[in-house]
Design an enzyme around this catalytic site. Structure first.
Site, short mmCIF file in Angstrom:
data_model
loop_
_atom_site.label_atom_id
_atom_site.label_comp_id
_atom_site.label_asym_id
_atom_site.label_seq_id
_atom_site.Cartn_x
_atom_site.Cartn_y
_atom_site.Cartn_z
N HIS A 29 13.41 -88.86 48.30
CA HIS A 29 13.97 -88.15 47.15
C HIS A 29 13.69 -86.65 47.19
CE1 HIS A 29 14.65 -92.15 45.60
NE2 HIS A 29 13.35 -92.40 45.65
N GLU A 72 17.09 -97.03 34.96
CA GLU A 72 18.54 -97.13 35.07
C GLU A 72 18.91 -98.01 36.26
OE1 GLU A 72 19.84 -93.12 35.49
OE2 GLU A 72 19.59 -93.09 37.67
N ARG A 86 16.68 -74.39 35.45
CA ARG A 86 15.91 -73.40 36.22
C ARG A 86 16.70 -73.05 37.47
NH1 ARG A 86 14.17 -76.56 40.45
NH2 ARG A 86 13.75 -78.76 39.99
N LYS A 117 14.94 -86.44 30.24
CA LYS A 117 16.14 -87.09 30.79
C LYS A 117 16.82 -87.99 29.76
CE LYS A 117 14.59 -86.98 35.60
NZ LYS A 117 13.42 -86.13 35.35
#
Length: 679
Positions: A404, A369, A461, A285
């Site tokens: 999530h 973040e 993917r 990431k």
């Protein structure tokens, strides 16, 4: 002018007529050219059908094949499923997956008249009807498909020409995965005229997905149930031994493992997905964020590099303030992700998230973040070939999430500003071109309450929710993946430009899982006693579940994906609600009652839901307790019939437990059989 089936039936009838009765045939001592144990009584003939002569031939053919199986050792399994044979081959072909019984097979096959020839399958001995056979080494880990009857497709037939019309040079593919996505890949490969190969762990030896492929092999024996699917060296070795040309990784497991993709490239096996260097870039990431920054995509403030130091995390929180989001540097699916709202809980949350990421992906580094409160989760599907051509297949709304994990997905996103929609599409395509992306992928964004969007990550993917995009665009994403990996361009698969992709209607997918909503969504496992899925126009099911399937505690709890398509947002909700109401699953708990509550929520019906929708709507968890009355009643009646009435207030005699007496073995020595022959 006679069909192959009629020819075979005539041969079998002639053989039965010429065969003398068992009583009139003299017994002969075994010789070098005869196999003892095959002189057994002829099985009873099948009475001719009164409906159609073809049915008579079919029944006699099946009876003959059954008699062949009965004459052979148990380990010499007969496989009559051969996918493609030369046009001149009309007689049945017997493929034996085990070395034992080959000598018996030769003598048995010699009984059939005519000649059959077939390309031997990997790790098998193919016995021709004239007695000749090919001997090939049988891999210890190979386990054959169950015997199945399938219509042969001659190599030069019109159907085979259609199937292979755009398949390119790939003839045999493997899916290095299990469950629903493996079945999805096999279906796509079969439609392209390719031979399909499944792999399975020892724990998955009875899993349905391995029976959906033309060949299936146990890989990495001795490993854990999950470790068997993560051992890519064993999977690559299996592919090489069995002539596999391309491997599809599915989603999860090895799908974002750059080392796996690199090893496939080194061994000359086509990896159906992005290049290994692209997976390295997009899978991390931090690197993906820097590449997005180079393209001018908006980013949420966060760390430039991943860290496994909790003190660095505390320094970031003090600089940018709370709340913050902790994300695993590698992987996805909600694992290794935490929202931290106070400094007091940061250290513990960081330690737990890092440990979870290390266990799931082998990398405990974390990316930090600033947390955006209640955003929408919008992702754009991209498709790119190896010649620099990139298109988008519009967006999906995946905002309905629990911990999530996506629960409901929609395409296209409802109530999205047209200008913002176009910006998301343009940003996704620009990033894909910047990294020279190839194959299918997803660029994920979040949109805050003010309509500002931020780049999240790239999933290199196929996604679980790809079905909704297929439904609204009419493009088979898995087939497109296979064809692009084989060298096809977008134009070759029917996409000349972005204008060729049109969105028609709305599609919604619900992930039906074996989780108990009344027990905090604890995973359930066991045997599926009843499985009655819905149907009708615009209803699609992706899964591998049948009555009797075993839901394993070793793997993800996804049972089946239910996708519905309609002309607009409200109509697709109506269809999905009807389809969920038709679903009947017994034996394991499911989240269907919870999904029905989601569809009835006013917030969901308005289309203005965000990622906090489930957490902020406690009424979704007010579930009616479902009673499996019929199954319980049948179980009770069976117990009473066998054991007698034993419940409080029962009338009649009390149940008596009588231990059965095992029969004594016969005194005489049993006659010699196939076990002695094999030994």
């Amino acid at each position: 002018g006679r069909s192959p089936l009629c020819t075979q039936g005539a041969q079998h009838r002639a053989f039965d007529a010429a065969r003398p009765p068992q009583s009139s045939r003299p017994r002969r001592r075994p010789t070098a050219n005869a196999v003892p144990g095959l002189n057994r009584p002829t099985p009873p003939s099948v009475p001719p059908s009164e409906h159609h002569p073809i049915e008579t031939t079919r029944l006699r053919f099946r009876a003959t094949m059954s008699s062949v199986s009965a004459m052979l050792p148990a380990r010499a399994r007969v496989v009559t499923r051969v996918k493609s044979v030369p046009a001149a081959s009309n007689a049945p072909t017997l493929a034996f997956r085990h070395a034992a019984g080959r000598r018996a097979a030769v003598a048995t096959a010699a009984r059939f008249q005519g000649r059959a020839s077939s390309r031997p399958s990997s790790g098998a001995a193919v016995i021709r009807a004239d007695g000749h056979h090919h001997l090939r080494d049988v891999r210890a880990g190979a386990i054959s498909d169950p015997a199945a009857e399938q219509v042969e497709i001659p190599a030069n037939s019109a159907l085979n020409t259609i199937l292979r019309s755009n398949a390119g040079a790939i003839n045999k593919i493997m899916c290095a995965n299990r469950g629903e996505i493996a079945v999805r890949t096999f279906r796509a490969g079969t439609e392209l005229g390719m031979r399909t190969v499944a792999v399975f762990s020892e724990a998955d030896r009875l899993a349905t997905h391995r029976y959906k492929a033309d060949e299936s092999y146990c890989v990495n024996p001795g490993e854990t149930p999950v470790g068997a699917y993560l051992g890519y060296e064993g999977i690559i070795e299996c592919a090489k031994k069995n002539g596999v040309q391309a491997i599809h990784p599915g989603y999860g497991f090895l799908s974002e493992n750059a080392n796996f993709a690199r090893r496939c490239e080194e061994e000359g096996i086509i990896f159906i997905g992005p290049r290994s260097e692209t997976i390295t870039q997009m899978g991390d990431k931090v690197i993906a964020k820097s590449l997005a920054k180079e393209c001018g995509l908006p980013l949420v403030p966060g760390t430039e590099e991943a860290t496994d130091d909790v003190e660095a995390a505390e320094a970031f929180a003090q600089e940018f303030g709370m709340p913050i989001m902790l994300k695993a540097a590698m992987g996805g699916g909600g694992r290794g992700m935490r929202i931290v709202r106070t400094m007091g809980e940061l250290r513990d949350a960081f330690t737990r998230a890092s440990s979870e990421a290390l266990a799931a992906f082998g990398d405990g580094r974390m990316f930090l973040e600033r947390y955006v409160e209640a955003p929408r989760h919008i992702e754009v599907q991209i498709l790119a070939d190896g010649h620099g051509n990139v298109v988008h297949l519009h967006e999906r709304d995946c905002s309905v999430q629990r911990r999530h994990q996506k629960v409901v997905e929609l395409a296209p996103a409802p109530i999205l500003d047209p200008a913002l929609r176009q910006t998301l599409h343009d940003d996704a395509v620009r990033l894909a071109k910047h990294v020279n992306y190839r194959n299918a992928g997803t660029v994920e964004f979040m949109v805050d309450k003010e309509g500002r969007h931020y780049f999240l990550e790239v999933n290199p993917r196929i996604q679980v929710e790809h079905t909704v995009t297929e439904e609204v665009t009419g493009i088979d994403l898995v087939q497109s993946q296979i064809l692009i990996a084989g060298g096809a361009t977008l134009e070759d698969i029917g996409i000349g430009s972005q204008d060729d992709i049109k969105v028609q209607g709305f599609a919604m997918q619900c992930r039906i899982t074996t989780e108990d909503p009344q027990m905090s969504f604890a995973p359930d496992f066991g045997k599926v006693e009843v499985y009655r899925p819905p149907g009708g126009m615009g209803v699609r099911l992706d899964g591998e579940v049948v009555v009797g399937s075993r839901v394993s505690p070793n793997y993800d709890s996804l049972l089946v994906k239910l996708t519905c398509k309609e002309k607009n947002f409200m109509s697709v909700i109506q269809k999905m609600y009807r389809a969920l109401g038709e679903f009947r699953v017994r034996g394991v708990k499911t989240n269907i009652p919870f999904l029905l509550n989601v569809l009835q929520s006013e917030t969901f019906l308005s289309g203005e839901f965000a990622t906090d929708f489930i957490d902020s709507t406690p009424s979704l968890f007010d579930l009616e307790s479902s009673q499996d009355d019929m199954t319980k009643l049948l179980s009770y009646l069976a117990d009473v019939a066998v054991n007698g009435a034993s419940h409080p207030g029962a009338v009649g005699p009390a149940p008596v437990v009588v231990e059965p007496v095992p029969p004594k073995p016969a005194a005489e020595t049993p006659p010699a059989g196939f076990k002695q022959i094999i030994d």
